[in-house]
Write an enzyme that holds these catalytic residues in place. Structure first.
Site, PDB file in Angstrom:
ATOM      1  N   ASN A  95       0.529  -0.927  -0.092  1.00 31.69           N
ATOM      2  CA  ASN A  95       0.208  -0.287  -0.038  1.00 31.69           C
ATOM      3  C   ASN A  95       0.811   1.435  -0.032  1.00 31.69           C
ATOM      4  O   ASN A  95       1.725   1.450  -0.156  1.00 31.69           O
ATOM      5  CB  ASN A  95      -1.141  -0.234   1.319  1.00 31.69           C
ATOM      6  N   HIS A 125      24.690   2.138  11.598  1.00 35.03           N
ATOM      7  CA  HIS A 125      25.515   3.344  11.298  1.00 35.03           C
ATOM      8  C   HIS A 125      26.499   2.550  12.831  1.00 35.03           C
ATOM      9  O   HIS A 125      26.273   2.254  13.468  1.00 35.03           O
ATOM     10  CB  HIS A 125      24.796   4.999  11.986  1.00 35.03           C
ATOM     11  N   THR A 175      12.560  -6.079  15.539  1.00 38.56           N
ATOM     12  CA  THR A 175      14.490  -5.537  15.496  1.00 38.56           C
ATOM     13  C   THR A 175      15.059  -7.493  15.332  1.00 38.56           C
ATOM     14  O   THR A 175      16.574  -7.117  14.967  1.00 38.56           O
ATOM     15  CB  THR A 175      14.288  -4.624  17.163  1.00 38.56           C
ATOM     16  N   ARG A 190       7.273  -8.294  20.153  1.00 35.28           N
ATOM     17  CA  ARG A 190       7.518  -9.766  20.591  1.00 35.28           C
ATOM     18  C   ARG A 190       6.681 -10.407  19.707  1.00 35.28           C
ATOM     19  O   ARG A 190       5.149 -10.172  19.841  1.00 35.28           O
ATOM     20  CB  ARG A 190       6.734  -9.325  22.378  1.00 35.28           C
TER      21      ARG A 190
END
Length: 209
Positions: A95, A125, A175, A190
């Protein structure tokens, strides 16, 4: 991939070659600007063509991306770094507002649904302030396996794999990798439970919201 501290130095390769290898690099290589500009030009043509001629739009998508299957729709605006590091399977729907920063490869499987304003972010980084100030950066790939649904506003971070048949709730920040057939929500995302074939649609929607 060589990301130890000693890698923050020239070694005879161009920064483009270092980037493609997944090592630390500085983003000043003329090749990077050339490929990025080409992608931006083609994206403008794609966004103009999509409402009028889906066949031409798909042809342009083939020129932008590393590979793309049939029955793929990406509703503009669509933003990439290079495009060539993105590989998309068949039957994918994305979308409005997808951002895919493909410094490393982004692999999207078949029948994936991507809600509005999602981000797939491969860049890294350095934590060390010195190399970061000098402009060193790197990236890790992202993989989204078959039949995944990313609800609106999901961010997928570098190095993550989302297993097949999983659902990621709206606004989640992923993550870490997600196992197959998982429902994951939150920031950081989670896993709250495994998904089944006989999921009740309203219960699933209530969980996502």
């Amino acid at each position: 991939m060589n990301r130890d501290h000693g890698a923050f130095q020239a070694d005879g390769r161009s920064n483009w070659e270092r980037m493609i290898a997944g090592d630390w690099y500085i983003g000043d290589d003329p090749k990077m600007s050339e490929v990025n500009r080409r992608a931006q030009r083609l994206l403008k043509l794609y966004e103009a063509a999509l409402p009028e001629d889906p066949d031409i739009a798909h042809y342009l998508l083939e020129q932008i991306l590393g590979s793309v299957g049939h029955r793929v729709t990406i509703r503009p605006p669509f933003r990439v770094d290079y495009g060539i590091n993105i590989h998309i399977g068949e039957g994918v729907w994305a979308n409005y507002g997808l951002t895919a920063l493909d410094v490393a490869e982004i692999n999207i499987g078949n029948d994936v649904l991507i809600g509005p304003n999602c981000q797939l972010l491969t860049p890294i980084h350095p934590l060390e302030h010195g190399p970061r100030r000098e402009g060193w950066e790197s990236a890790e790939p992202i993989t989204i396996e078959d039949n995944v649904w990313l609800a609106s506003g999901v961010t997928v971070c570098q190095g993550v794999t989302i297993g097949h048949d999983s659902v990621i709730g709206a606004g989640a920040v992923v993550t870490r990798s997600i196992p197959p057939r998982s429902l994951a929500v939150g920031n950081p995302a989670r896993v709250i439970r495994e998904l089944r074939e006989d999921e009740d649609r309203q219960v699933a929607l209530d969980t996502l919201n």
